[in-house]
Design an enzyme around this catalytic site. Structure first.
Site, PDB file in Angstrom:
ATOM      1  N   PHE A 113     -44.175  -0.016  16.215  1.00  0.00           N
ATOM      2  CA  PHE A 113     -45.544   0.253  15.770  1.00  0.00           C
ATOM      3  C   PHE A 113     -45.570   0.048  14.262  1.00  0.00           C
ATOM      4  O   PHE A 113     -45.014   0.851  13.512  1.00  0.00           O
ATOM      5  CB  PHE A 113     -45.900   1.696  16.145  1.00  0.00           C
ATOM      6  N   TRP A 134     -41.135   1.238   6.324  1.00  0.00           N
ATOM      7  CA  TRP A 134     -40.868   2.472   7.058  1.00  0.00           C
ATOM      8  C   TRP A 134     -41.280   2.327   8.524  1.00  0.00           C
ATOM      9  O   TRP A 134     -41.867   3.224   9.124  1.00  0.00           O
ATOM     10  CB  TRP A 134     -41.558   3.669   6.404  1.00  0.00           C
ATOM     11  N   GLY A 148     -24.176  30.190   9.202  1.00  0.00           N
ATOM     12  CA  GLY A 148     -23.301  30.085   8.047  1.00  0.00           C
ATOM     13  C   GLY A 148     -22.672  28.705   7.921  1.00  0.00           C
ATOM     14  O   GLY A 148     -23.184  27.708   8.432  1.00  0.00           O
ATOM     15  N   GLU A 188     -46.236   9.623  11.365  1.00  0.00           N
ATOM     16  CA  GLU A 188     -47.451   9.741  12.180  1.00  0.00           C
ATOM     17  C   GLU A 188     -48.457  10.709  11.556  1.00  0.00           C
ATOM     18  O   GLU A 188     -49.166  11.436  12.252  1.00  0.00           O
ATOM     19  CB  GLU A 188     -47.118  10.125  13.628  1.00  0.00           C
ATOM     20  N   GLU A 234     -49.855  17.255   5.240  1.00  0.00           N
ATOM     21  CA  GLU A 234     -51.058  17.318   4.414  1.00  0.00           C
ATOM     22  C   GLU A 234     -52.203  16.530   5.051  1.00  0.00           C
ATOM     23  O   GLU A 234     -53.378  16.933   4.979  1.00  0.00           O
ATOM     24  CB  GLU A 234     -50.750  16.773   3.011  1.00  0.00           C
TER      25      GLU A 234
END
Length: 389
Positions: free
Chosen positions: A115, A155, A336, A360, A364
């Site tokens: 995509f 990306w 830990g 996707e 924000e």
């Protein structure tokens, strides 16, 4: 399903998927090379019928599928989801010829889909796409004309190894989102090249360069100038299931934390005897359950054709991805140093859990969508007037 409590059949199916992910798919994932498409893993997803289930199911089943696979093998979940994301526009808006050519190969795990929406200057603001589709003067009018794609995508998951790309480009029918068209572009199209990006995420991500890549009407997904709607329809389906992926990771981290704190000796008892630990685990469990229910509600809204899907999908992705980050981080803290060792489940989840808060639509962006939908639903009152009760 009643009140978002799963039925017996659904619970059994999810349990089978978790076991399948851990026992059958995890070994294949571990043999893969980080940053490369794992084709044997994809082939197994196809043989098991799981890729076919992506296209044959509603949003709720997709969420259950992604959540269950993520619990046992995040690489298998991601490989499956990327096939769905890249090929759903073909199923939803493609021609019969496009569907017949590509979808059987995708379902079988033989063709890799991608995509291609994000660009160097258009990530969160997807309507600001700069990849241009200019009219090709050499294209034969008898064939309906054509375009040349010029620009860059970045990306892009599964790039540069995908076999075809769902590409969104500016054809200029109108301003902003109104001038974007969607194209199915095979990877061997002349002028198309790509390069891998070295990212935190273990799955392949890369950039694509378009140097006058020829496309024609036969490559369109839907109508010219309506590509942004193709992208949003795809994201509205997959955003809740990104939340399901996050819930699966959160539940895996929670399960590991419960087992570890109940068995780890400390201060004359076990870690679970300490109120600070028990209360933190309770908070992790409560947030995970809240996220799970919101994801299921968003999926149910999508399946029923509700009008508030964008708001619900954004809420589900926002809460689930932020919750998973919280749960995995606290799981690491309670384990830990052992959780920081390479190969530990939580070390793996700690790297995996960060990216879903960005792709996707970043958190924000989800908040912006939610607020826009909320304010858009208000009655139109005149300035200075309070709406009647």
């Amino acid at each position: 399903m009643t009140g978002f409590a799963l039925g017996v059949d659904q619970e059994e199916w999810c349990g089978q998927l978790r076991a399948l992910a851990a026992e059958r798919l995890r070994p294949l994932a571990e043999k893969g090379e980080p940053g490369r498409v794992n084709r044997p893993l994809l082939a197994a997803l196809g043989e098991l019928g799981l890729l076919d289930r992506v296209f044959a199911s509603g949003a709720l089943d997709l969420c259950l599928l992604r959540e269950s696979l993520a619990h046992g093998c995040t690489e298998a979940e991601t490989a499956l989801a990327l096939q769905g994301l890249g090929a759903y526009p073909v199923l939803h808006a493609g021609s019969e010829a496009q569907r017949e050519r590509w979808l059987p190969q995708v379902r079988a795990g033989r063709a890799v889909a991608a995509f291609a929406l994000s660009e160097p200057g258009a990530g969160s603001d997807a309507a600001a796409l700069a990849l241009t589709a200019t009219v090709d003067p050499a294209a034969a009018p008898a064939d309906g004309g054509g375009w040349r794609l010029s620009g860059e995508k970045r990306w892009i998951s599964n790039a540069p190894e995908a076999d075809f790309y769902t590409v969104f480009a500016r054809t200029g029918e109108g301003p902003g989102a109104k001038g974007v068209s969607a194209f199915l572009v095979p990877a061997d199209r002349p002028g198309l090249s790509g390069a891998p990006l070295d990212m935190l995420s273990p799955h392949p991500i890369g950039s694509l360069a378009f140097d006058g890549v020829p496309v024609g009407p036969q490559d369109l997904l839907g109508e010219p100038g309506r590509g942004f709607r193709v992208a949003m329809d795809t994201l509205n389906l997959f955003r809740p299931s990104v939340g399901a992926f996050a819930v699966g990771m959160a539940r895996a981290a929670l399960d590991a934390t419960l087992a570890y704190t109940a068995g780890r000796s400390a201060f004359g008892g076990t870690l679970s005897d300490l109120q600070a630990v028990a209360h933190r685990v309770a908070e992790m469990a409560t947030r995970t359950e809240a996220a799970r229910l919101l994801v299921y509600a968003a999926a149910a809204a999508y399946d029923s054709g509700a009008g508030d899907v964008p708001r619900r999908a954004a809420m589900a992705k926002l809460l689930a991805t932020e919750t998973a980050q919280y749960v995995v981080d606290h799981a690491v803290q309670l384990h830990g140093a052992v959780a920081l060792q390479r190969g530990h489940l939580l070390e793996h989840l700690y790297r995996e859990v960060r990216a879903p808060r960005i792709y996707e639509g970043a958190s924000e962006v989800q908040r912006t969508i939610i607020a826009k939908e909320l304010y858009g639903a208000l009655p139109q009152a005149r300035p200075g007037k309070v709406a009647a009760r």
